[in-house]
Design a protein around this motif. Sequence first.
Motif, PDB file in Angstrom:
ATOM      1  N   LEU A  92      26.778  48.989 126.003  1.00  0.00           N
ATOM      2  CA  LEU A  92      27.278  48.330 124.791  1.00  0.00           C
ATOM      3  C   LEU A  92      28.797  48.309 124.761  1.00  0.00           C
ATOM      4  O   LEU A  92      29.413  47.345 124.286  1.00  0.00           O
ATOM      5  CB  LEU A  92      26.733  49.032 123.549  1.00  0.00           C
ATOM      6  N   LEU A  93      29.407  49.371 125.267  1.00  0.00           N
ATOM      7  CA  LEU A  93      30.871  49.445 125.242  1.00  0.00           C
ATOM      8  C   LEU A  93      31.526  48.498 126.243  1.00  0.00           C
ATOM      9  O   LEU A  93      32.743  48.317 126.212  1.00  0.00           O
ATOM     10  CB  LEU A  93      31.321  50.891 125.486  1.00  0.00           C
ATOM     11  N   GLU A  94      30.725  47.884 127.088  1.00  0.00           N
ATOM     12  CA  GLU A  94      31.243  46.804 127.924  1.00  0.00           C
ATOM     13  C   GLU A  94      31.299  45.485 127.144  1.00  0.00           C
ATOM     14  O   GLU A  94      31.961  44.540 127.562  1.00  0.00           O
ATOM     15  CB  GLU A  94      30.370  46.633 129.165  1.00  0.00           C
TER      16      GLU A  94
ATOM     17  N   ALA B 111      30.453  51.490 119.422  1.00  0.00           N
ATOM     18  CA  ALA B 111      29.006  51.373 119.218  1.00  0.00           C
ATOM     19  C   ALA B 111      28.476  52.654 118.601  1.00  0.00           C
ATOM     20  O   ALA B 111      28.939  53.761 118.929  1.00  0.00           O
ATOM     21  CB  ALA B 111      28.300  51.099 120.535  1.00  0.00           C
ATOM     22  N   VAL B 112      27.505  52.494 117.708  1.00  0.00           N
ATOM     23  CA  VAL B 112      26.764  53.613 117.147  1.00  0.00           C
ATOM     24  C   VAL B 112      25.286  53.288 117.331  1.00  0.00           C
ATOM     25  O   VAL B 112      24.812  52.254 116.834  1.00  0.00           O
ATOM     26  CB  VAL B 112      27.053  53.833 115.650  1.00  0.00           C
TER      27      VAL B 112
ATOM     28  N   SER C 173      37.848  53.940 123.948  1.00  0.00           N
ATOM     29  CA  SER C 173      38.919  54.930 124.126  1.00  0.00           C
ATOM     30  C   SER C 173      38.432  56.184 124.827  1.00  0.00           C
ATOM     31  O   SER C 173      39.228  57.003 125.280  1.00  0.00           O
ATOM     32  CB  SER C 173      39.493  55.313 122.766  1.00  0.00           C
ATOM     33  N   GLY C 174      37.123  56.350 124.913  1.00  0.00           N
ATOM     34  CA  GLY C 174      36.535  57.548 125.510  1.00  0.00           C
ATOM     35  C   GLY C 174      35.980  58.524 124.491  1.00  0.00           C
ATOM     36  O   GLY C 174      35.315  59.495 124.847  1.00  0.00           O
TER      37      GLY C 174
END
Length: 294
Positions: A200-202, A207-208, A222-223
């Motif tokens: 999702l972070l791509e 994301a939650v 951001s990590g």
Amino acid sequence: MISVFGSANMDLVAYVSQAPRRGETVTGHRFRTVPGGKGANQAIAAARAGGEVAFLGAVGDDGFGAEMRVTLADAGVDVRGLRQVPGPSGIAHIVVDDSGGNSIIVVPGANGTVTGPSGSDLAAIASSQALLLQLELPMEAVAGAAQAARVSAVHVYLTPAPAQPLPAELLEAVTTIVPNEHEAAAITGVSTPDGALDALLELVPEAVITLGSEGALYGARSGERHRVPAVKVNAVDTTAAGDTFVGALAVARSEGMAVPRALEFASAAAALSVQREGASTSMPSRRDIEDTLT
């Protein structure tokens, strides 16, 4: 202000011991009508959690539409952006079993007439801190609202439900996507929550993934990563838990709460909601949420 651009449905809720299988008829033990829809649910949840909320959407010229307008207004939601159109309001047929699980059929009705944000919708979005979106309106309308928010640097939360392919013009405007674990798997093709979060972070900056009784998993490009456990409760009806979570999360983040605290706030709100029946009727007040966190 938090704007919610989304659906308003009347929920027709049947309570049964066990949900019917295909071709099977079962006897229910209760029936009720409850104003709902993912958009209206999130607006009410955010308002009860302490937010200043405006709802943007449509209802029909029937009794259900009038009741939904009153319900939203009574919860403290600004309904000046809730348009009335000829024909029936949207409905959701919900079956709730004795374990608190549910299955839902949505018939869009008036929601299907919303093909894009109106001029007044655009003005409300531009003046907001956050915009909450779901997928019970036509996709072109959802994408149009997201793009309008992007132009005004408004934080966009997307609940990708019901799960369906997400066009690039929507994803490029989303700040935070909030699927449940099944929706996350459907979007990414990855079955594990941690793997789905990476995928999702791509697509979006944050994301939650909500995990039901297992809590929630947060990640950002951001990590930053957090896993928040769920508040342990006996679930009665899980119908609006995800919408309650998103509404409360948006309020907490808009108030400047740090991410871990905002996730705890949202998780507490969701836990309170599943202990009560119905959608809009189950959402907790700010005081209830804060009492649960103390």
